[in-house]
Design a protein around this motif. Structure first.
Motif, mmCIF file in Angstrom:
data_model
loop_
_atom_site.group_PDB
_atom_site.id
_atom_site.type_symbol
_atom_site.label_atom_id
_atom_site.label_comp_id
_atom_site.label_asym_id
_atom_site.label_seq_id
_atom_site.Cartn_x
_atom_site.Cartn_y
_atom_site.Cartn_z
ATOM 1 N N ASP A 183 12.045 -37.647 78.034
ATOM 2 C CA ASP A 183 11.885 -36.268 78.502
ATOM 3 C C ASP A 183 12.560 -35.331 77.499
ATOM 4 O O ASP A 183 13.690 -34.873 77.698
ATOM 5 N N THR A 184 11.854 -35.050 76.410
ATOM 6 C CA THR A 184 12.421 -34.228 75.340
ATOM 7 C C THR A 184 12.705 -32.811 75.817
ATOM 8 O O THR A 184 13.703 -32.202 75.421
ATOM 9 N N VAL A 185 11.830 -32.270 76.655
ATOM 10 C CA VAL A 185 12.020 -30.900 77.157
ATOM 11 C C VAL A 185 13.332 -30.797 77.927
ATOM 12 O O VAL A 185 14.111 -29.848 77.725
ATOM 13 N N ALA A 186 13.608 -31.766 78.812
ATOM 14 C CA ALA A 186 14.860 -31.744 79.576
ATOM 15 C C ALA A 186 16.059 -31.935 78.661
ATOM 16 O O ALA A 186 17.117 -31.325 78.875
ATOM 17 N N ALA A 187 15.904 -32.779 77.653
ATOM 18 C CA ALA A 187 17.012 -33.012 76.717
ATOM 19 C C ALA A 187 17.356 -31.734 75.958
ATOM 20 O O ALA A 187 18.534 -31.368 75.835
ATOM 21 N N VAL A 188 16.341 -31.055 75.434
ATOM 22 C CA VAL A 188 16.576 -29.797 74.707
ATOM 23 C C VAL A 188 17.218 -28.770 75.628
ATOM 24 O O VAL A 188 18.173 -28.069 75.245
ATOM 25 N N ALA A 189 16.725 -28.673 76.852
ATOM 26 C CA ALA A 189 17.289 -27.718 77.811
ATOM 27 C C ALA A 189 18.751 -28.028 78.091
ATOM 28 O O ALA A 189 19.585 -27.114 78.195
ATOM 29 N N GLU A 190 19.073 -29.324 78.200
ATOM 30 C CA GLU A 190 20.459 -29.713 78.466
ATOM 31 C C GLU A 190 21.359 -29.369 77.290
ATOM 32 O O GLU A 190 22.458 -28.838 77.466
ATOM 33 N N PHE A 191 20.898 -29.657 76.074
ATOM 34 C CA PHE A 191 21.722 -29.339 74.903
ATOM 35 C C PHE A 191 21.874 -27.826 74.728
ATOM 36 O O PHE A 191 22.944 -27.344 74.338
ATOM 37 N N ASP A 192 20.811 -27.077 75.009
ATOM 38 C CA ASP A 192 20.928 -25.608 74.974
ATOM 39 C C ASP A 192 21.949 -25.131 76.008
ATOM 40 O O ASP A 192 22.729 -24.196 75.747
ATOM 41 N N HIS A 193 21.947 -25.766 77.177
ATOM 42 C CA HIS A 193 22.911 -25.426 78.226
ATOM 43 C C HIS A 193 24.337 -25.714 77.759
ATOM 44 O O HIS A 193 25.252 -24.913 78.006
ATOM 45 N N VAL A 194 24.516 -26.825 77.056
ATOM 46 C CA VAL A 194 25.848 -27.172 76.541
ATOM 47 C C VAL A 194 26.311 -26.123 75.539
ATOM 48 O O VAL A 194 27.485 -25.725 75.527
#
Length: 240
Positions: free
Chosen positions: A35-46
């Protein structure tokens, strides 16, 4: 069991919102799930939560790098380096990005900066030496490759590259010593066997040793034209 891992990490985050490592691991779990979209969103959140911590930018850059999205990867690696110049993986992976995108001039400039920041890192010294060699700046490459071996005497790729440079310069005592040391450390490496056997054959010395090495290289990779060429050349030198 990625779903279980994600659930545990979310529980950990709810108990301690200040631990960046849990957020980063959660992003990695999403990526491993595909789930690349969720991963990018999580890293952006971090990054929103910890804007001054280089690790979030490095994780995001690494994801983009693995996806072949070079521009956002480059931007985030640079940000990671700006925040922490003592983390070698940021320097190394950004340099590899330049190499993968055929930007040798950018790679050279980048690794020069990396060596200035981390002069005792063997990998960075090797990579700068390797890039300089690719750009035919062999005299400039030698000190960095030798420095790599001074720091890590068992760095086989540095031995191999330096051996080829000295061989080309006809400094055969040094090149032979490096080839032999490299083959001692990595005795079944077909590229090493091919390069050393070719060097010996061109000089017309130790042809029995050369043909044995060339035969092993071809046996390891019988479709490699360079290895077949070396073996054919040695047969020719023997009059066969």
């Amino acid at each position: 069991k990625w779903n279980d891992a994600a659930s545990l990490l979310k529980q950990s985050i709810s108990r301690d919102v200040s631990n960046i490592q849990n957020y980063l691991l959660l992003g990695e779990v999403y990526y491993q799930q595909g789930d690349t979209v969720a991963a990018v969103a999580e890293f952006d959140h971090v990054i929103e939560l910890f804007p001054d911590d280089f690790r979030a930018y490095f994780s995001l850059a690494s994801l983009y790098y693995q996806q072949g999205e070079w521009e956002p990867a480059e931007i985030n690696f640079k940000k990671s380096i700006d925040l922490n110049k003592d983390f070698p993986r940021s320097w190394i992976t950004l340099g590899l990005l330049y190499l993968r995108t055929q930007k040798l001039e950018s790679a050279e400039e980048h690794f020069r900066q990396a060596v200035a920041a981390l002069p005792d890192d063997p990998h960075i010294n090797f990579l700068l030496g390797s890039v300089l060699n690719q750009r035919r700046k062999t005299d400039e490459a030698i000190p960095y490759l030798e420095n790599c071996l001074r720091i890590d005497p068992n760095y086989v790729d540095a031995m191999s590259t330096l051996a080829m440079i000295y061989d080309d310069k006809k400094v055969h005592q040094k090149s032979d010593s490096l080839y032999q040391a490299a083959l001692t450390a990595r005795p079944n490496d077909p590229l090493l066997m091919n390069n050393y056997s070719y060097s010996l054959s061109v000089r017309g010395i130790k042809l029995k040793e050369a043909i044995a090495l060339a035969q092993k290289a071809v046996a390891a990779d019988s479709t490699n034209g360079a290895y077949l060429d070396t073996l054919g050349w040695i047969y020719f030198k023997q009059g066969d």
